[in-house]
Design an enzyme around this catalytic site. Sequence first.
Site, PDB file in Angstrom:
ATOM      1  N   ASN A  69      14.153   3.006  -9.284  1.00  0.00           N
ATOM      2  CA  ASN A  69      13.754   2.945  -7.877  1.00  0.00           C
ATOM      3  C   ASN A  69      13.863   1.533  -7.357  1.00  0.00           C
ATOM      4  O   ASN A  69      13.691   0.562  -8.089  1.00  0.00           O
ATOM      5  CB  ASN A  69      12.331   3.493  -7.675  1.00  0.00           C
ATOM      6  CG  ASN A  69      11.263   2.421  -7.799  1.00  0.00           C
ATOM      7  OD1 ASN A  69      11.000   1.674  -6.854  1.00  0.00           O
ATOM      8  ND2 ASN A  69      10.673   2.318  -8.983  1.00  0.00           N
ATOM      9  N   ASN A 127      -0.424  -6.706  -8.412  1.00  0.00           N
ATOM     10  CA  ASN A 127       0.945  -6.429  -8.854  1.00  0.00           C
ATOM     11  C   ASN A 127       1.765  -7.714  -8.817  1.00  0.00           C
ATOM     12  O   ASN A 127       2.234  -8.116  -7.758  1.00  0.00           O
ATOM     13  CB  ASN A 127       1.555  -5.344  -7.954  1.00  0.00           C
ATOM     14  CG  ASN A 127       3.002  -5.044  -8.330  1.00  0.00           C
ATOM     15  OD1 ASN A 127       3.508  -5.552  -9.337  1.00  0.00           O
ATOM     16  ND2 ASN A 127       3.658  -4.240  -7.526  1.00  0.00           N
ATOM     17  N   CYS A 130       6.548  -6.486  -9.653  1.00  0.00           N
ATOM     18  CA  CYS A 130       7.523  -5.587  -9.021  1.00  0.00           C
ATOM     19  C   CYS A 130       8.915  -6.204  -9.062  1.00  0.00           C
ATOM     20  O   CYS A 130       9.118  -7.316  -8.566  1.00  0.00           O
ATOM     21  CB  CYS A 130       7.159  -5.292  -7.573  1.00  0.00           C
ATOM     22  SG  CYS A 130       8.407  -4.223  -6.814  1.00  0.00           S
ATOM     23  N   LYS A 165      -1.183  -6.650 -13.330  1.00  0.00           N
ATOM     24  CA  LYS A 165      -0.156  -5.778 -13.917  1.00  0.00           C
ATOM     25  C   LYS A 165       1.011  -6.564 -14.512  1.00  0.00           C
ATOM     26  O   LYS A 165       1.676  -7.336 -13.821  1.00  0.00           O
ATOM     27  CB  LYS A 165       0.350  -4.830 -12.837  1.00  0.00           C
ATOM     28  CG  LYS A 165       1.220  -3.713 -13.358  1.00  0.00           C
ATOM     29  CD  LYS A 165       1.272  -2.596 -12.350  1.00  0.00           C
ATOM     30  CE  LYS A 165       2.151  -1.461 -12.787  1.00  0.00           C
ATOM     31  NZ  LYS A 165       2.159  -0.381 -11.791  1.00  0.00           N
ATOM     32  N   GLY A 217       9.552   6.178 -16.330  1.00  0.00           N
ATOM     33  CA  GLY A 217       9.680   7.489 -16.951  1.00  0.00           C
ATOM     34  C   GLY A 217       9.817   7.414 -18.462  1.00  0.00           C
ATOM     35  O   GLY A 217       9.697   6.329 -19.057  1.00  0.00           O
ATOM     36  N   GLY A 265       2.798   8.193 -13.856  1.00  0.00           N
ATOM     37  CA  GLY A 265       3.597   8.037 -12.644  1.00  0.00           C
ATOM     38  C   GLY A 265       4.730   9.023 -12.518  1.00  0.00           C
ATOM     39  O   GLY A 265       4.570  10.150 -12.041  1.00  0.00           O
ATOM     40  N   THR A 266       5.904   8.628 -13.006  1.00  0.00           N
ATOM     41  CA  THR A 266       7.158   9.328 -12.739  1.00  0.00           C
ATOM     42  C   THR A 266       7.123  10.830 -13.055  1.00  0.00           C
ATOM     43  O   THR A 266       7.708  11.629 -12.323  1.00  0.00           O
ATOM     44  CB  THR A 266       8.287   8.635 -13.529  1.00  0.00           C
ATOM     45  OG1 THR A 266       8.351   7.284 -13.069  1.00  0.00           O
ATOM     46  CG2 THR A 266       9.634   9.285 -13.311  1.00  0.00           C
TER      47      THR A 266
END
Length: 318
Positions: A69, A127, A130, A165, A217, A265-266
Amino acid sequence: MDLRVVLPRGLELSNPVMAASGTFGFGPEYSQFVNIDALGGISVKGVSPEPWTGNPPPRIWETPMGLLNSIGLQNPGVDVFIEKDLPFLRQHQPRVIVNIIGHTVDEYQRVAERLNGLDGVHALEVNISCPNIKEGGMSFGQDPDQAYAVTHAVRQVTNLPIMVKLSPNVTSPVMIAQAIEAAGADMISAINTLVGLAIDIDHRRPALGGITGGLSGPAIKPVALRIIYEVAQAVHIPIIGMGGIASATDVLEFLMAGASAVMVGTITFQFPDRMNQIINELPQVLESHGFTSLQDAVGAALPGKSMWPPQEEMTYES
Ligand SMILES: Cc1cc2nc3c(=O)[nH]c(=O)nc-3n(C[C@H](O)[C@H](O)[C@H](O)COP(=O)(O)O)c2cc1C
């Protein structure tokens, strides 16, 4: 079995399973498919001081074992979050963790300050990892001094529990985690996405509008477990683990590697109610592996605690 998790500064979860930031919006998007009240917590989409528009499309690309993403942290900004989204979250049971983002240390501080003391905000997730924005974002999470500076700045302006994170896109996540702990974080969350790239062969160019994206994932689960296992031996604060979790057995692996709670998440894009299933199955999975409490499982595979080598002599037959 009692699944409650007690974390620093009075952050108490009804169970260890939370929604991972950016994959669950601000909650309402999933309320038709998910029993939201059963979740331990929700880490909301990253929130910045002003609205951010995010990256050009395409922003999502499927890979065989996960997702790339390049959203670029699109969000409406902290004021809209407080006015429009927080009221929904306040009506529900899960602890609300606000994932905060900024281009500069000052921006992180401003958004943290704005959220401090607000009814319905139970913790902050900073965060600094990212991969999809040009300024700020991951760059803060790749350098121990900058990770220290952001964490310290946020600590100065809030009494909320803070988790910071980690990025997997570094040589030594342990050094970053130690800097974060020294700067006053209450917890570490790990991991964010791994930088990746896909090629659109028909258009002969990188598939994502942002060129590179963050891989999440099942493909990243072994990387997440490795980082949590290493960091758990180097810091004294709890770790919230995530990265490819898709089942209650996966959760057990993360707990045994040293996580005190997890985020999912994913997999919810494919199976929206998977977190509810995991919560229902977790007691049975823990019991069937000989654990009488959730806490017993935390760190059970770490050196000194693991049951390897096995108690009984192993025999090999030729
Ligand atoms: C579409 C998407 C958006 C995300 N947005 C954020 C975000 O806003 N803030 C953040 O800290 N992590 C964000 N993440 C990372 C996830 O919270 C999580 O760390 C990562 O996806 C690994 O967990 P998973 O494999 O279970 O998805 C995002 C992930 C995805 C897939």
